[in-house]
Design an enzyme around this catalytic site. Sequence first.
Site, PDB file in Angstrom:
ATOM      1  N   ARG A 186       2.993 -10.002  -3.038  1.00 32.01           N
ATOM      2  CA  ARG A 186       2.989  -9.619  -1.627  1.00 32.01           C
ATOM      3  C   ARG A 186       4.234 -10.109  -0.898  1.00 32.01           C
ATOM      4  O   ARG A 186       4.390  -9.834   0.279  1.00 32.01           O
ATOM      5  CB  ARG A 186       1.773 -10.245  -0.951  1.00 32.01           C
ATOM      6  CG  ARG A 186       0.623  -9.305  -0.735  1.00 32.01           C
ATOM      7  CD  ARG A 186      -0.517 -10.128  -0.184  1.00 32.01           C
ATOM      8  NE  ARG A 186      -1.424  -9.389   0.620  1.00 32.01           N
ATOM      9  CZ  ARG A 186      -2.548  -8.857   0.169  1.00 32.01           C
ATOM     10  NH1 ARG A 186      -2.860  -8.935  -1.104  1.00 32.01           N
ATOM     11  NH2 ARG A 186      -3.354  -8.234   0.989  1.00 32.01           N
ATOM     12  N   ARG A 204     -15.938  -0.271   5.433  1.00 23.72           N
ATOM     13  CA  ARG A 204     -16.099  -0.815   4.064  1.00 23.72           C
ATOM     14  C   ARG A 204     -17.278  -1.792   4.001  1.00 23.72           C
ATOM     15  O   ARG A 204     -17.489  -2.609   4.877  1.00 23.72           O
ATOM     16  CB  ARG A 204     -14.833  -1.551   3.643  1.00 23.72           C
ATOM     17  CG  ARG A 204     -15.015  -2.277   2.307  1.00 23.72           C
ATOM     18  CD  ARG A 204     -13.737  -2.718   1.677  1.00 23.72           C
ATOM     19  NE  ARG A 204     -12.924  -3.555   2.510  1.00 23.72           N
ATOM     20  CZ  ARG A 204     -11.668  -3.917   2.198  1.00 23.72           C
ATOM     21  NH1 ARG A 204     -11.119  -3.482   1.077  1.00 23.72           N
ATOM     22  NH2 ARG A 204     -10.962  -4.675   3.000  1.00 23.72           N
ATOM     23  N   LYS A 215      -6.358   0.394  -2.984  1.00 24.06           N
ATOM     24  CA  LYS A 215      -5.873  -0.251  -4.221  1.00 24.06           C
ATOM     25  C   LYS A 215      -7.044  -0.676  -5.111  1.00 24.06           C
ATOM     26  O   LYS A 215      -7.073  -0.392  -6.302  1.00 24.06           O
ATOM     27  CB  LYS A 215      -5.011  -1.490  -3.882  1.00 24.06           C
ATOM     28  CG  LYS A 215      -3.819  -1.182  -2.984  1.00 24.06           C
ATOM     29  CD  LYS A 215      -3.006  -2.408  -2.643  1.00 24.06           C
ATOM     30  CE  LYS A 215      -3.689  -3.439  -1.759  1.00 24.06           C
ATOM     31  NZ  LYS A 215      -3.988  -2.976  -0.387  1.00 24.06           N
ATOM     32  N   ARG A 220     -16.683  -7.625   5.098  1.00 26.32           N
ATOM     33  CA  ARG A 220     -15.733  -8.739   4.992  1.00 26.32           C
ATOM     34  C   ARG A 220     -15.351  -9.279   6.370  1.00 26.32           C
ATOM     35  O   ARG A 220     -15.209  -8.500   7.310  1.00 26.32           O
ATOM     36  CB  ARG A 220     -14.470  -8.274   4.251  1.00 26.32           C
ATOM     37  CG  ARG A 220     -14.587  -8.367   2.759  1.00 26.32           C
ATOM     38  CD  ARG A 220     -13.444  -7.744   2.012  1.00 26.32           C
ATOM     39  NE  ARG A 220     -12.108  -8.013   2.500  1.00 26.32           N
ATOM     40  CZ  ARG A 220     -10.990  -7.598   1.889  1.00 26.32           C
ATOM     41  NH1 ARG A 220     -11.077  -6.913   0.759  1.00 26.32           N
ATOM     42  NH2 ARG A 220      -9.810  -7.864   2.380  1.00 26.32           N
ATOM     43  N   ARG A 245      -3.267  -7.923   9.681  1.00 27.96           N
ATOM     44  CA  ARG A 245      -2.940  -7.743   8.247  1.00 27.96           C
ATOM     45  C   ARG A 245      -1.857  -6.686   8.077  1.00 27.96           C
ATOM     46  O   ARG A 245      -0.992  -6.800   7.218  1.00 27.96           O
ATOM     47  CB  ARG A 245      -4.205  -7.351   7.468  1.00 27.96           C
ATOM     48  CG  ARG A 245      -5.144  -8.533   7.259  1.00 27.96           C
ATOM     49  CD  ARG A 245      -6.578  -8.089   6.998  1.00 27.96           C
ATOM     50  NE  ARG A 245      -6.762  -7.317   5.800  1.00 27.96           N
ATOM     51  CZ  ARG A 245      -7.841  -6.576   5.565  1.00 27.96           C
ATOM     52  NH1 ARG A 245      -8.829  -6.523   6.444  1.00 27.96           N
ATOM     53  NH2 ARG A 245      -7.932  -5.904   4.445  1.00 27.96           N
TER      54      ARG A 245
END
Length: 222
Positions: A89, A128, A13, A161, A172
Amino acid sequence: MNVILLGPPGAGKGTLAHLVKQSTSMAHLSTGDILREEMKNETDLGKEAKNFVESGQLVPDELVTKLIAHRVTSNGQDSDGFMFDGFPRTTGQAEDLTGILEGIKKPLDYALYMESTLPVIIQRLSGRRVCRKCGHVYHIKNRPPKKEGICDQCDGELYQRADDNEETIRKRMDVYLQNTKPIIEYYERQGMLRKLDGDKEAEDLLNELMKLFDADGKLNNH
Ligand code: AP5
């Protein structure tokens, strides 16, 4: 034009929003980025959000809705609309967003649903890296920086992160399936849902999206 980017963690996203932003004048509003900024600055909100974010839980609706409402009403007249990334969300947030957009008389144009599979998600999120200074997102294999650990854009340091470890990614994903997946139907019923294959190359998705906006006359009218 107002657009929502929906999809599981790691569907791409943020990466797609960054590319769309370069091709349009839309503002990118990521609740994840805003919350991490508040946490970095150790604001009251950041302190309140920290445990939720780092353990992969949702921050209470009331807090995130207030953040978004503030940014939309303060920037609403200056931008060519918004790309909402990571918001809404929950069904409650989706209803809140409808109200916020009615308030600025700029309704939602699309809810873009980026579908992706768990093996791709885990591979993407565990690789990431994010720039500490400018927030630019890399991937150690798919989108590596020119110099390892250093941002191409600003020479900032890249970090991983706290919620990008396999255990929290799975959490998640569970939270996403339970709370966020139901709002896909909410937008489908309103005829706003468009599906994108999140496993594809980001540049291919951008081209697909620009063709859709163009075919619907959205690029010229906003
Ligand atoms: P948030 O930051 O929104 O996290 P998320 O939804 O889990 O999404 P991500 O940022 O992890 O993934 P993304 O889809 O943007 O993927 P990206 O483009 O970076 O939220 C974090 C936390 O904040 C939540 O868990 C919650 O606690 C809280 N929160 C946020 N919003 C909230 C809300 N509304 N209500 C309550 N709580 C909220 O890509 C991932 C990686 O893959 C990158 O390395 C990238 O380079 C690579 N990549 C991306 N696309 C491609 C591609 N097409 N091909 C190859 N590699 C790709």
